[in-house]
Design a protein around this motif. Sequence first.
Motif, PDB file in Angstrom:
ATOM      1  N   GLU A   1       0.688  -1.142  -0.060  1.00 41.03           N
ATOM      2  CA  GLU A   1       0.092  -0.037   0.018  1.00 41.03           C
ATOM      3  C   GLU A   1       0.975   1.195  -0.090  1.00 41.03           C
ATOM      4  O   GLU A   1       0.386   2.088  -0.511  1.00 41.03           O
ATOM      5  CB  GLU A   1      -0.992   0.109   1.324  1.00 41.03           C
ATOM      6  N   THR A   2       1.954   1.324   0.577  1.00 43.85           N
ATOM      7  CA  THR A   2       2.989   2.324   0.559  1.00 43.85           C
ATOM      8  C   THR A   2       4.471   2.126   0.793  1.00 43.85           C
ATOM      9  O   THR A   2       4.643   1.056   0.914  1.00 43.85           O
ATOM     10  CB  THR A   2       2.643   3.249   2.075  1.00 43.85           C
ATOM     11  N   ARG A   3       4.958   3.101   0.261  1.00 45.29           N
ATOM     12  CA  ARG A   3       6.640   2.895   0.079  1.00 45.29           C
ATOM     13  C   ARG A   3       7.097   4.032   0.897  1.00 45.29           C
ATOM     14  O   ARG A   3       7.073   5.124   0.063  1.00 45.29           O
ATOM     15  CB  ARG A   3       7.102   2.648  -1.361  1.00 45.29           C
ATOM     16  N   ILE A   4       7.722   3.950   2.069  1.00 45.34           N
ATOM     17  CA  ILE A   4       8.161   5.362   2.891  1.00 45.34           C
ATOM     18  C   ILE A   4       9.509   5.270   3.049  1.00 45.34           C
ATOM     19  O   ILE A   4      10.062   3.997   3.714  1.00 45.34           O
ATOM     20  CB  ILE A   4       7.383   5.351   3.968  1.00 45.34           C
ATOM     21  N   THR A   5      10.093   6.372   3.015  1.00 48.18           N
ATOM     22  CA  THR A   5      11.475   6.460   3.748  1.00 48.18           C
ATOM     23  C   THR A   5      11.557   7.853   4.860  1.00 48.18           C
ATOM     24  O   THR A   5      11.091   8.833   4.173  1.00 48.18           O
ATOM     25  CB  THR A   5      12.544   6.614   2.675  1.00 48.18           C
ATOM     26  N   VAL A   6      11.795   7.506   5.889  1.00 54.06           N
ATOM     27  CA  VAL A   6      11.988   8.380   6.848  1.00 54.06           C
ATOM     28  C   VAL A   6      13.178   8.724   7.262  1.00 54.06           C
ATOM     29  O   VAL A   6      14.174   7.697   7.730  1.00 54.06           O
ATOM     30  CB  VAL A   6      11.295   8.299   8.047  1.00 54.06           C
ATOM     31  N   ARG A   7      13.876  10.031   7.151  1.00 49.80           N
ATOM     32  CA  ARG A   7      15.278  10.384   7.719  1.00 49.80           C
ATOM     33  C   ARG A   7      14.692  11.435   8.853  1.00 49.80           C
ATOM     34  O   ARG A   7      14.144  12.342   8.749  1.00 49.80           O
ATOM     35  CB  ARG A   7      16.002  10.966   6.778  1.00 49.80           C
ATOM     36  N   LEU A   8      15.284  11.070  10.092  1.00 48.98           N
ATOM     37  CA  LEU A   8      15.081  11.868  11.108  1.00 48.98           C
ATOM     38  C   LEU A   8      16.269  12.289  11.937  1.00 48.98           C
ATOM     39  O   LEU A   8      17.190  11.415  12.467  1.00 48.98           O
ATOM     40  CB  LEU A   8      14.029  11.038  12.035  1.00 48.98           C
ATOM     41  N   ASN A   9      16.534  13.546  12.470  1.00 47.23           N
ATOM     42  CA  ASN A   9      17.559  14.032  13.230  1.00 47.23           C
ATOM     43  C   ASN A   9      17.049  14.649  14.477  1.00 47.23           C
ATOM     44  O   ASN A   9      16.461  15.628  14.199  1.00 47.23           O
ATOM     45  CB  ASN A   9      18.495  14.678  12.619  1.00 47.23           C
ATOM     46  N   LEU A  10      17.085  14.056  15.794  1.00 46.52           N
ATOM     47  CA  LEU A  10      16.379  14.767  16.685  1.00 46.52           C
ATOM     48  C   LEU A  10      17.107  16.107  17.108  1.00 46.52           C
ATOM     49  O   LEU A  10      16.741  16.833  17.918  1.00 46.52           O
ATOM     50  CB  LEU A  10      16.296  13.625  17.948  1.00 46.52           C
ATOM     51  N   ASP A  11      18.449  15.922  16.821  1.00 50.78           N
ATOM     52  CA  ASP A  11      19.287  17.186  17.183  1.00 50.78           C
ATOM     53  C   ASP A  11      19.415  18.115  16.160  1.00 50.78           C
ATOM     54  O   ASP A  11      20.554  18.596  15.957  1.00 50.78           O
ATOM     55  CB  ASP A  11      20.893  16.730  17.701  1.00 50.78           C
ATOM     56  N   GLY A  12      18.300  18.107  15.246  1.00 49.21           N
ATOM     57  CA  GLY A  12      18.528  19.133  14.060  1.00 49.21           C
ATOM     58  C   GLY A  12      18.124  20.589  14.338  1.00 49.21           C
ATOM     59  O   GLY A  12      18.252  20.864  15.362  1.00 49.21           O
ATOM     60  N   ALA A  13      17.939  21.247  13.058  1.00 52.81           N
ATOM     61  CA  ALA A  13      17.553  22.698  13.106  1.00 52.81           C
ATOM     62  C   ALA A  13      16.111  22.986  12.772  1.00 52.81           C
ATOM     63  O   ALA A  13      15.713  24.180  12.535  1.00 52.81           O
ATOM     64  CB  ALA A  13      18.584  23.268  12.506  1.00 52.81           C
ATOM     65  N   GLY A  14      15.364  21.689  12.854  1.00 55.88           N
ATOM     66  CA  GLY A  14      14.034  22.107  12.266  1.00 55.88           C
ATOM     67  C   GLY A  14      13.698  22.037  10.757  1.00 55.88           C
ATOM     68  O   GLY A  14      12.617  22.481  10.397  1.00 55.88           O
ATOM     69  N   GLN A  15      14.622  21.582  10.010  1.00 51.98           N
ATOM     70  CA  GLN A  15      14.477  21.589   8.607  1.00 51.98           C
ATOM     71  C   GLN A  15      13.587  20.365   8.369  1.00 51.98           C
ATOM     72  O   GLN A  15      13.547  19.257   8.703  1.00 51.98           O
ATOM     73  CB  GLN A  15      15.801  21.409   7.952  1.00 51.98           C
ATOM     74  N   SER A  16      12.758  20.516   6.998  1.00 54.96           N
ATOM     75  CA  SER A  16      12.176  19.383   6.606  1.00 54.96           C
ATOM     76  C   SER A  16      11.961  19.503   5.038  1.00 54.96           C
ATOM     77  O   SER A  16      12.245  20.371   4.286  1.00 54.96           O
ATOM     78  CB  SER A  16      10.497  19.722   7.102  1.00 54.96           C
ATOM     79  N   LYS A  17      11.827  18.014   4.699  1.00 59.60           N
ATOM     80  CA  LYS A  17      11.749  17.846   3.372  1.00 59.60           C
ATOM     81  C   LYS A  17      10.633  16.632   3.229  1.00 59.60           C
ATOM     82  O   LYS A  17      10.735  15.668   3.679  1.00 59.60           O
ATOM     83  CB  LYS A  17      12.709  16.975   2.544  1.00 59.60           C
ATOM     84  N   LEU A  18       9.504  17.116   2.777  1.00 54.64           N
ATOM     85  CA  LEU A  18       8.479  16.343   2.949  1.00 54.64           C
ATOM     86  C   LEU A  18       7.523  16.167   1.571  1.00 54.64           C
ATOM     87  O   LEU A  18       7.188  17.012   0.980  1.00 54.64           O
ATOM     88  CB  LEU A  18       7.341  16.876   3.830  1.00 54.64           C
ATOM     89  N   ALA A  19       7.098  14.916   1.343  1.00 53.81           N
ATOM     90  CA  ALA A  19       6.515  14.687   0.226  1.00 53.81           C
ATOM     91  C   ALA A  19       5.613  13.158   0.376  1.00 53.81           C
ATOM     92  O   ALA A  19       5.920  11.962   0.048  1.00 53.81           O
ATOM     93  CB  ALA A  19       7.258  14.371  -1.215  1.00 53.81           C
ATOM     94  N   THR A  20       4.338  13.573   0.941  1.00 56.81           N
ATOM     95  CA  THR A  20       3.536  12.468   1.044  1.00 56.81           C
ATOM     96  C   THR A  20       2.226  12.444   0.099  1.00 56.81           C
ATOM     97  O   THR A  20       1.359  11.323  -0.119  1.00 56.81           O
ATOM     98  CB  THR A  20       2.615  12.695   2.567  1.00 56.81           C
ATOM     99  N   GLY A  21       2.258  13.526  -0.763  1.00 56.34           N
ATOM    100  CA  GLY A  21       0.976  13.444  -1.659  1.00 56.34           C
ATOM    101  C   GLY A  21      -0.113  14.122  -0.984  1.00 56.34           C
ATOM    102  O   GLY A  21      -1.234  14.242  -1.711  1.00 56.34           O
ATOM    103  N   ILE A  22      -0.076  14.330   0.315  1.00 50.99           N
ATOM    104  CA  ILE A  22      -1.248  15.024   1.127  1.00 50.99           C
ATOM    105  C   ILE A  22      -0.790  16.472   1.341  1.00 50.99           C
ATOM    106  O   ILE A  22      -0.049  16.568   2.443  1.00 50.99           O
ATOM    107  CB  ILE A  22      -2.003  14.263   2.237  1.00 50.99           C
ATOM    108  N   GLY A  23      -1.227  17.556   0.826  1.00 57.07           N
ATOM    109  CA  GLY A  23      -0.633  18.943   1.247  1.00 57.07           C
ATOM    110  C   GLY A  23      -0.848  19.313   2.630  1.00 57.07           C
ATOM    111  O   GLY A  23       0.285  19.638   3.256  1.00 57.07           O
ATOM    112  N   PHE A  24      -1.905  19.164   3.146  1.00 55.07           N
ATOM    113  CA  PHE A  24      -2.074  19.608   4.576  1.00 55.07           C
ATOM    114  C   PHE A  24      -1.354  18.594   5.453  1.00 55.07           C
ATOM    115  O   PHE A  24      -0.838  19.172   6.482  1.00 55.07           O
ATOM    116  CB  PHE A  24      -3.683  19.651   4.871  1.00 55.07           C
ATOM    117  N   PHE A  25      -1.280  17.443   5.083  1.00 56.28           N
ATOM    118  CA  PHE A  25      -0.361  16.425   5.974  1.00 56.28           C
ATOM    119  C   PHE A  25       1.258  16.804   5.989  1.00 56.28           C
ATOM    120  O   PHE A  25       1.624  16.629   7.166  1.00 56.28           O
ATOM    121  CB  PHE A  25      -0.742  15.030   5.454  1.00 56.28           C
TER     122      PHE A  25
END
Length: 195
Positions: free
Chosen positions: A12-36
């Motif tokens: 149903e889905t193919r997902i890759t998540v990269r996460l850095n808890l000590d980051g600066a609040g940067q995001s790169k998001l593409a789920t296909g649902i704009g508000f999400f």
Amino acid sequence: MRQVEVTRNTLETRITVRLNLDGAGQSKLATGIGFFDHMLDQIARHGLIDLDVQCEGDLHIDGHHTVEDVGITIGQAFAKAVGDKKGLTRYGHAYVPLDEALSRVVLDLSGRPGLELHCDFTAGMIGGLDTQLVYEFFQGFVNHAGVTLHIDNLRGRNAHHQCETIFKAFARALRMATTEDPRAAGMMPSTKGSL
């Protein structure tokens, strides 16, 4: 650096998540649902978490699998990133207003998944996001992150504002809980000796 990458592929889905808890609040998001994507950006910015979520889901059916599975995958990444939780604050809480809306989020990095979400959304859809799926996102997250999470929308007339205060408060509470406590360096924040 508490930095991880998790890939989760289903029929149903193919997902890759990269996460850095000590980051600066940067995001790169593409789920296909704009508000999400807009809500995930709140987690990154207000939690100071670098978050990259790439998802190809069966949106020709609806958004359910995409939203739930992104929650699952972020939860898996979060569990890996916090590790054994030694020296962490463990608990986090936040109140966040947005105009007439106000939400409270309280969480515990307990190792025990649990969700209490109380929000009577004033609309069924916000952009392309079915508001019923907010619960599914957080349920997927807590089940795989091992977090006890209480979310209360205390008031609000505008569904966009209700949802945004929830995600912003979640981000702030997560940031508090995952912050290292200088007085408890290397200590397990539990009388059990593990979380």
